[in-house]
Design an enzyme around this catalytic site. Structure first.
Site, short mmCIF file in Angstrom:
data_model
loop_
_atom_site.label_atom_id
_atom_site.label_comp_id
_atom_site.label_asym_id
_atom_site.label_seq_id
_atom_site.Cartn_x
_atom_site.Cartn_y
_atom_site.Cartn_z
N GLU A 9 0.84 -1.19 0.00
CA GLU A 9 0.00 0.00 0.00
C GLU A 9 0.88 1.25 0.00
O GLU A 9 0.39 2.36 0.14
CB GLU A 9 -0.95 0.00 1.19
CG GLU A 9 -0.27 -0.14 2.54
CD GLU A 9 -1.26 -0.13 3.69
OE1 GLU A 9 -1.92 0.90 3.86
OE2 GLU A 9 -1.33 -1.13 4.42
N CYS A 38 -3.43 -3.68 4.52
CA CYS A 38 -2.56 -4.77 5.03
C CYS A 38 -3.01 -6.15 4.56
O CYS A 38 -2.38 -7.15 4.92
CB CYS A 38 -2.51 -4.73 6.55
SG CYS A 38 -1.82 -3.20 7.16
N HIS A 52 -2.41 -10.42 12.05
CA HIS A 52 -1.84 -9.18 11.53
C HIS A 52 -1.52 -8.33 12.76
O HIS A 52 -2.40 -8.09 13.60
CB HIS A 52 -2.85 -8.46 10.62
CG HIS A 52 -2.47 -7.02 10.38
ND1 HIS A 52 -1.23 -6.66 9.89
CD2 HIS A 52 -3.14 -5.86 10.62
CE1 HIS A 52 -1.17 -5.34 9.82
NE2 HIS A 52 -2.31 -4.83 10.25
P1 HMG Z 1 -3.43 6.03 21.61
O1 HMG Z 1 -4.62 6.92 21.75
O2 HMG Z 1 -2.10 6.66 21.50
O3 HMG Z 1 -3.29 5.03 22.80
O4 HMG Z 1 -3.73 5.12 20.33
P2 HMG Z 1 -4.35 4.56 23.90
O5 HMG Z 1 -4.63 5.65 24.82
O6 HMG Z 1 -5.47 3.81 23.23
O7 HMG Z 1 -3.39 3.53 24.67
C1 HMG Z 1 -2.91 2.39 24.02
C2 HMG Z 1 -2.80 1.30 25.07
O8 HMG Z 1 -1.74 1.64 25.99
C3 HMG Z 1 -4.05 1.13 25.92
O9 HMG Z 1 -4.20 -0.23 26.20
C4 HMG Z 1 -3.70 1.88 27.22
O10 HMG Z 1 -4.42 1.43 28.36
C5 HMG Z 1 -2.23 1.54 27.33
P3 HMG Z 1 -5.52 -1.01 25.67
O11 HMG Z 1 -6.65 -0.42 26.38
O12 HMG Z 1 -5.58 -0.72 24.18
O13 HMG Z 1 -5.25 -2.42 25.99
N1 HMG Z 1 -1.48 2.47 28.17
C6 HMG Z 1 -0.52 2.08 29.03
N2 HMG Z 1 -0.05 0.87 29.34
C7 HMG Z 1 0.97 0.79 30.26
N3 HMG Z 1 1.50 1.88 30.87
C8 HMG Z 1 1.06 3.13 30.58
C9 HMG Z 1 0.00 3.26 29.61
N4 HMG Z 1 -0.65 4.33 29.08
C10 HMG Z 1 -1.55 3.82 28.20
N5 HMG Z 1 1.58 4.20 31.19
C11 HMG Z 1 -3.43 3.52 18.60
C12 HMG Z 1 -3.17 3.85 20.05
C13 HMG Z 1 -2.97 2.11 18.32
C14 HMG Z 1 -4.94 3.63 18.33
C15 HMG Z 1 -2.66 4.54 17.71
O14 HMG Z 1 -1.29 4.33 17.87
C16 HMG Z 1 -3.01 4.44 16.24
O15 HMG Z 1 -3.93 5.10 15.78
N6 HMG Z 1 -2.26 3.60 15.43
C17 HMG Z 1 -2.54 3.39 14.03
C18 HMG Z 1 -3.79 2.56 13.78
C19 HMG Z 1 -3.64 1.11 14.16
O16 HMG Z 1 -2.55 0.59 14.31
N7 HMG Z 1 -4.78 0.39 14.27
C20 HMG Z 1 -4.79 -1.02 14.56
C21 HMG Z 1 -5.99 -1.75 13.96
S1 HMG Z 1 -6.24 -1.38 12.24
C22 HMG Z 1 -5.05 -2.32 11.40
O17 HMG Z 1 -4.46 -3.19 11.96
C23 HMG Z 1 -4.76 -1.96 9.98
C24 HMG Z 1 -3.48 -1.17 9.75
O18 HMG Z 1 -2.36 -2.03 9.88
C25 HMG Z 1 -3.51 -0.47 8.38
C26 HMG Z 1 -3.72 -1.32 7.15
O19 HMG Z 1 -4.56 -2.21 7.09
O20 HMG Z 1 -3.07 -0.97 6.15
C27 HMG Z 1 -3.30 -0.06 10.78
#
Ligand code: HMG
Length: 393
Positions: free
Chosen positions: A79, A111, A233
């Site tokens: 992609e 992906c 994935h």
């Molecule tokens: P965010 O808002 O930075 O993080 O977004 P958050 O607030 O959701 O926290 C993440 C996790 O860290 C949470 O755990 C928190 O509790 C924990 P969860 O509730 O998820 O189990 N946390 C802590 N843990 C330990 N100590 C601490 C602490 N603070 C918080 N101090 C997000 C995270 C992944 C959403 C962001 O990075 C993002 O948007 N990433 C890109 C999108 C993505 O990867 N999506 C995944 C699914 S879609 C997919 O897989 C397709 C993709 O590969 C694209 C394609 O297909 O081409 C992305």
């Protein structure tokens, strides 16, 4: 006839940033990145690596002369391709010196692209049993500096040879898949960076997994007890745990323990590389096979592929006798160990380097990049690749 993965390998660029240091620079608790997201190092692509060179380097390491003789189909899943018209696989075909009688295409669906490629390859081999298909999964994940997705970037490629009588894993015909209109992650043609609704993407990943898993069980009669491991994935490694949690109580305590233990093995490479988009599931499979020494021939591995937008698929493979002899753990570990750490400031500088978009000529300094295949520059809108194993292309 058995059809499946005869060879599999990966390549990552030689630079990485430490997630603890990135967290500190972003005023975030490092455990959010290392535990909450589950990432330790993030691969950084220098400007001399693009999705073409990453894929070509991955393939270079697994192909021998017999493969080159029999490959008649190259399918490049990406992609983050380098051209809106020409298939990236054609550059790879040339860089690797494959024979001319080959079909070459590029496949795109976030992906999920390489999974589509693998299924297509399987059909091709079923019709042409002596054929081998080279499937490439290569991407550079970029959300932008200081964005919500920044900690889930990465870069790398997986190369697979799909053939009959595969030496590593037979791909079974059992499969379940679905498509749905979802704006969770996309990249308009004018944008260098992916746009993402992070929370929605997590929710959709999980809801696709749960629905596809139910369909799979109903249509095949298989259940959690039939799986030695499930690979996911992995956009970031915590995602695999989130998905497994939705089903691990369906079996016995022993089923849950086994799947959780094997999930750990399947994350080892990914947590040191980051998201490589379409290659991530297959990097996770390599990680499982190269780290979990107790997997026996005949073991069934589940594979969950998710590409935002969205398409998901769950399919399965059976490990073949003596499959371990056809893996390259030593070489992969050496490649990862020899990488160079960059500071956050250096990473930001590398991230902001871009190629000219106006046709002007640029010659890149390729000395610092130890890869065999690199991008040496751009001239008259044409990317100039070099293969140090051969000659200037
Ligand atoms: P965010 O808002 O930075 O993080 O977004 P958050 O607030 O959701 O926290 C993440 C996790 O860290 C949470 O755990 C928190 O509790 C924990 P969860 O509730 O998820 O189990 N946390 C802590 N843990 C330990 N100590 C601490 C602490 N603070 C918080 N101090 C997000 C995270 C992944 C959403 C962001 O990075 C993002 O948007 N990433 C890109 C999108 C993505 O990867 N999506 C995944 C699914 S879609 C997919 O897989 C397709 C993709 O590969 C694209 C394609 O297909 O081409 C992305």
């Amino acid at each position: 006839m058995k059809i499946g993965i005869d060879k599999i390998g990966f390549y990552v660029p030689h630079l990485y940033v430490d997630m603890n240091k990135l967290a500190k620079a972003r005023n975030v608790d490092p455990e959010k990145y290392t535990i909450g997201i589950g990432q330790e190092k993030m691969a950084i692509a220098p400007i001399t690596q693009d999705s073409v060179t990453l894929a070509a380097n991955a393939a270079l390491d697994i192909l021998d002369d017999a493969d080159k003789e029999n490959i008649d189909f190259v399918i490049f899943g990406t992609e983050t391709g380098v051209d809106n018209s020409k298939a990236a696989g054609i550059y790879v075909h040339h860089l690797l010196g494959l024979k001319p009688n080959v079909r070459t295409i590029e496949v795109k669906q976030a992906c999920y692209g390489a999974t589509a490629g693998i299924q297509m390859a399987k059909g091709h081999v079923a019709l042409n049993p002596d054929s081998k298909v080279l499937v490439l999964a290569s991407d550079i994940a970029r959300y932008g500096l200081r964005t919500g997705g920044e900690a889930t970037q990465g870069a790398g490629a997986v190369a697979l040879v799909i053939s009959r009588d595969p030496r590593i894993m037979e791909l079974e015909d059992k499969s379940a898949f679905m498509t749905g209109e979802v704006m969770d992650f996309w990249r308009p043609v004018y944008s260098e960076y992916a746009l993402v609704n992070g929370k929605l993407s997590n929710e959709k990943y999980l809801s696709f997994f749960e629905e596809i898993w139910q369909t799979f069980k109903t249509s095949t009669g298989l259940s959690i007890k039939d799986f030695t491991a499930i690979c996911y994935h992995l956009p970031y490694t915590k995602m695999g745990l989130k998905a497994l949690r939705t089903i691990y109580d369906e079996g016995t305590e022993a089923d849950k323990e086994r799947l959780l233990e094997n999930l750990e093995y399947s994350k080892m490479y990914n947590k040191n590389v980051g998201n490589i988009y379409t290659g991530s599931l297959y990097l996770s499979l390599i990680s499982l096979l190269e780290h979990q020494k107790d997997l026996e021939e005949g073991a069934r591995i589940g594979l969950f592929s998710y590409g935002s937008g969205a398409v998901g698929e769950f399919f399965t493979g059976i490990l073949q006798p003596n499959y371990q002899a056809h893996l390259n753990q030593k070489q992969h570990e050496e490649m990862l160990a020899s990488r160079i750490e960059v500071t956050v400031a250096e990473y930001e500088k590398i991230f902001e380097m871009i190629l000219p978009k106006d046709g002007s000529t640029v010659q890149l300094d390729t000395e610092a990049d130890p890869a065999k295949i690199k991008l040496a520059g751009v001239s008259e809108h044409i990317r100039q690749y070099i293969n140090n194993n051969r000659h200037k292309e």
